[in-house]
Enzyme design. Structure first.
Site, mmCIF file in Angstrom:
data_model
loop_
_atom_site.group_PDB
_atom_site.id
_atom_site.type_symbol
_atom_site.label_atom_id
_atom_site.label_comp_id
_atom_site.label_asym_id
_atom_site.label_seq_id
_atom_site.Cartn_x
_atom_site.Cartn_y
_atom_site.Cartn_z
ATOM 1 N N CYS A 143 49.711 -77.627 3.717
ATOM 2 C CA CYS A 143 49.475 -76.180 3.643
ATOM 3 C C CYS A 143 49.938 -75.578 2.319
ATOM 4 O O CYS A 143 49.577 -74.449 1.981
ATOM 5 C CB CYS A 143 50.151 -75.470 4.807
ATOM 6 S SG CYS A 143 49.624 -76.098 6.394
ATOM 7 N N HIS A 286 51.309 -67.881 3.462
ATOM 8 C CA HIS A 286 50.543 -68.859 4.243
ATOM 9 C C HIS A 286 50.251 -68.272 5.621
ATOM 10 O O HIS A 286 51.135 -67.695 6.255
ATOM 11 C CB HIS A 286 51.352 -70.151 4.369
ATOM 12 C CG HIS A 286 50.695 -71.162 5.242
ATOM 13 N ND1 HIS A 286 49.342 -71.428 5.194
ATOM 14 C CD2 HIS A 286 51.191 -71.989 6.206
ATOM 15 C CE1 HIS A 286 49.044 -72.356 6.077
ATOM 16 N NE2 HIS A 286 50.152 -72.720 6.706
ATOM 17 N N ASN A 316 45.278 -71.168 11.306
ATOM 18 C CA ASN A 316 45.886 -71.867 10.173
ATOM 19 C C ASN A 316 44.870 -72.847 9.585
ATOM 20 O O ASN A 316 44.514 -73.840 10.227
ATOM 21 C CB ASN A 316 47.134 -72.617 10.682
ATOM 22 C CG ASN A 316 47.863 -73.365 9.573
ATOM 23 O OD1 ASN A 316 47.375 -73.487 8.460
ATOM 24 N ND2 ASN A 316 49.030 -73.883 9.899
HETATM 25 N N1 COA Z 1 49.322 -72.099 25.844
HETATM 26 C C1 COA Z 1 50.224 -71.889 26.818
HETATM 27 N N2 COA Z 1 51.441 -72.439 26.813
HETATM 28 C C2 COA Z 1 51.744 -73.235 25.781
HETATM 29 C C3 COA Z 1 50.859 -73.503 24.744
HETATM 30 C C4 COA Z 1 49.596 -72.900 24.800
HETATM 31 N N3 COA Z 1 48.663 -73.075 23.851
HETATM 32 N N4 COA Z 1 51.454 -74.326 23.852
HETATM 33 C C5 COA Z 1 52.685 -74.573 24.320
HETATM 34 N N5 COA Z 1 52.867 -73.921 25.484
HETATM 35 C C6 COA Z 1 54.046 -73.898 26.340
HETATM 36 C C7 COA Z 1 54.941 -75.083 26.129
HETATM 37 O O1 COA Z 1 54.487 -76.189 26.898
HETATM 38 C C8 COA Z 1 56.262 -74.558 26.628
HETATM 39 O O2 COA Z 1 56.269 -74.611 28.031
HETATM 40 P P1 COA Z 1 57.603 -75.043 28.811
HETATM 41 O O3 COA Z 1 58.617 -73.985 28.456
HETATM 42 O O4 COA Z 1 57.184 -75.013 30.218
HETATM 43 O O5 COA Z 1 57.964 -76.390 28.286
HETATM 44 C C9 COA Z 1 56.202 -73.088 26.258
HETATM 45 O O6 COA Z 1 54.831 -72.778 25.986
HETATM 46 C C10 COA Z 1 57.038 -72.755 25.015
HETATM 47 O O7 COA Z 1 56.735 -73.696 24.026
HETATM 48 P P2 COA Z 1 57.376 -73.600 22.622
HETATM 49 O O8 COA Z 1 56.895 -74.750 21.777
HETATM 50 O O9 COA Z 1 58.857 -73.399 22.729
HETATM 51 O O10 COA Z 1 56.729 -72.233 22.109
HETATM 52 P P3 COA Z 1 57.031 -71.451 20.785
HETATM 53 O O11 COA Z 1 57.384 -70.064 21.103
HETATM 54 O O12 COA Z 1 57.915 -72.207 19.847
HETATM 55 O O13 COA Z 1 55.600 -71.414 20.110
HETATM 56 C C11 COA Z 1 54.360 -72.504 18.381
HETATM 57 C C12 COA Z 1 54.948 -72.629 19.775
HETATM 58 C C13 COA Z 1 53.636 -73.790 18.064
HETATM 59 C C14 COA Z 1 53.357 -71.355 18.374
HETATM 60 C C15 COA Z 1 55.502 -72.211 17.378
HETATM 61 O O14 COA Z 1 56.540 -73.164 17.527
HETATM 62 C C16 COA Z 1 55.026 -72.268 15.976
HETATM 63 O O15 COA Z 1 54.235 -71.434 15.559
HETATM 64 N N6 COA Z 1 55.520 -73.213 15.162
HETATM 65 C C17 COA Z 1 55.098 -73.347 13.809
HETATM 66 C C18 COA Z 1 53.753 -74.012 13.809
HETATM 67 C C19 COA Z 1 53.095 -73.964 12.480
HETATM 68 O O16 COA Z 1 52.910 -72.923 11.946
HETATM 69 N N7 COA Z 1 52.732 -75.123 11.964
HETATM 70 C C20 COA Z 1 52.072 -75.246 10.753
HETATM 71 C C21 COA Z 1 53.016 -74.998 9.628
HETATM 72 S S1 COA Z 1 52.170 -75.186 8.146
#
Ligand code: COA
Length: 359
Positions: A143, A286, A316
């Site tokens: 990215c 980004h 993204n």
């Molecule tokens: N829909 C519904 N629930 C979802 C889901 C989806 N698409 N994806 C994950 N979940 C669930 C998980 O299974 C978890 O459930 P649980 O509590 O029963 O285990 C719950 O949601 C919370 O998951 P978590 O990973 O803690 O959520 P979060 O608030 O951290 O959000 C992201 C997840 C991926 C959105 C967040 O971590 C993020 O944006 N990270 C950076 C990702 C990124 O930008 N990557 C590229 C960088 S260049």
């Protein structure tokens, strides 16, 4: 390769007259200013909405919007290659810059979804646009790739080894997304963005890349990766069954590092250039997640109205995200001639980068 490059330069009257020679390191040089003279972008037609994703995996529009800010993303056609999207963005950037293909002497494509492992996607783009005088190569910085490409091109132009560079970031992430994994498939989209850089005037007030910063932390490669398909885990039937050629991510950790590195990179750039946060007309971060964007802006002390956001439309698109955002900011008049913009990115590697540009 050096010999081929030299021959190409000799064939071109323009280069002979202007004496731009990428292989000549014998002349002492003074660092030349570099201007951003054009931008372009391309996104595929097909929209994949959160409602569409609700039918594919166990997710909801509400979850995706509150956790990421994403409402829809674009998906390339099955036969649409990364180089095709890159070519469209490149043509638009060249048109906005008013440069001909023959004037381009450097093409850098940033991508993690190249058409082929080799040759580079940049070579396909070179052929598509007819940039016969260019040297072309790819870089891989996920990215952060567009700003790594910018920094590389600035070095070439700055030391007189190139005059006009085309930098592109293009991604067909839909090809490497696991469409059964709800924690990643809702995040990514396809698209391309490009810019043309040229040696500038150095006159105060004219367009200039004021400073740029790149960094990496290779101890955290496993946070965000495509494990299979390379020499470490070659393509086998079993590895394909296990979907090892798709993106795997530890989202929570990536989130924390993204905020910290984007903030640090932008602040170090601000410090080095002497620009104050209040001098920045627009921050173009980004576009991965609205919560990351808001957290970075808050830590930089920049109010939301001076932060560009289009993650809701495209998700993204990796390296392409900041390039598409830059082009949209310019083409919609959100960023105007003379404005100081601050671009800041973060990605797999880990990698991070930032750039301050006066338009
Ligand atoms: N829909 C519904 N629930 C979802 C889901 C989806 N698409 N994806 C994950 N979940 C669930 C998980 O299974 C978890 O459930 P649980 O509590 O029963 O285990 C719950 O949601 C919370 O998951 P978590 O990973 O803690 O959520 P979060 O608030 O951290 O959000 C992201 C997840 C991926 C959105 C967040 O971590 C993020 O944006 N990270 C950076 C990702 C990124 O930008 N990557 C590229 C960088 S260049």
């Amino acid at each position: 390769m050096d010999y081929v490059l030299m021959c190409q330069y000799r064939q071109c009257r323009k280069h002979r007259e202007n004496k731009v020679d990428m292989n000549d390191l014998t002349k002492p040089f003074k660092r030349l200013p570099v201007a951003l003279i054009g931008t372009g972008s391309y996104v595929p037609e097909r929209r994949l909405t959160n409602e569409d994703l609700e039918k594919m995996v166990d997710t909801s529009n509400e979850w995706i919007v509150t956790r990421t800010g994403i409402e829809e993303r674009r998906i390339a056609a099955p036969d649409e290659k990364t180089s095709d999207m890159a070519t469209q963005a490149a043509r638009r950037a060249m048109e906005s810059a008013g440069v001909t293909p023959e004037e381009i002497d450097l093409i850098i494509v940033a991508t993690v979804t190249p058409d082929t492992f080799t040759p580079s996607t940049a070579c396909y783009v070179q052929a598509n646009i007819g940039a016969v005088n260019a040297a072309a190569f790819d870089i891989s910085a996920a990215c952060s790739g567009f700003l790594f490409a910018l920094k590389t091109a600035v070095q070439y132009i700055g030391c007189g080894q190139a005059r006009t560079a085309l930098i592109i970031a293009s991604e067909k992430l839909s090809h490497i997304v696991n469409w059964e994994d709800r924690s990643t498939c809702v995040l990514f989209g396809d698209g391309a963005g490009a810019a043309v850089l040229r040696s500038g005037t150095g006159i105060e007030g004219d367009s200039a890349v004021l400073a740029s910063d790149i960094g990496s932390d290779g101890t955290l490669t496993d946070l965000l990766m495509v494990p299979g398909g390379g020499s470490a885990i070659p393509t086998t039937e079993e590895n394909i069954q296990e979907k090892l050629y798709t993106l795997a991510m530890r989202g929570n950790e990536v989130f924390r590092y993204a905020v910290a590195h984007m903030k640090d990179s932008a602040l170090s750039l601000i410090e080095r250039t002497g620009i104050k946060p209040e001098d920045v007309d627009l921050v173009i971060p980004h576009q991965a997640n609205l919560r990351i964007i808001n957290a970075v802006a808050q830590r930089l002390g920049i109010p939301a109205e001076r932060v560009f956001v289009n993650v809701h439309k495209y998700g993204n698109t990796s390296g392409a995200a900041v390039a598409i955002a830059l082009d949209e900011a310019v083409s919609t008049g959100r960023a105007r001639k003379g404005d100081i913009i601050l671009l800041v990115t973060f990605g797999a590697g880990l990698t991070w980068s930032s750039a301050a540009i006066r338009l």
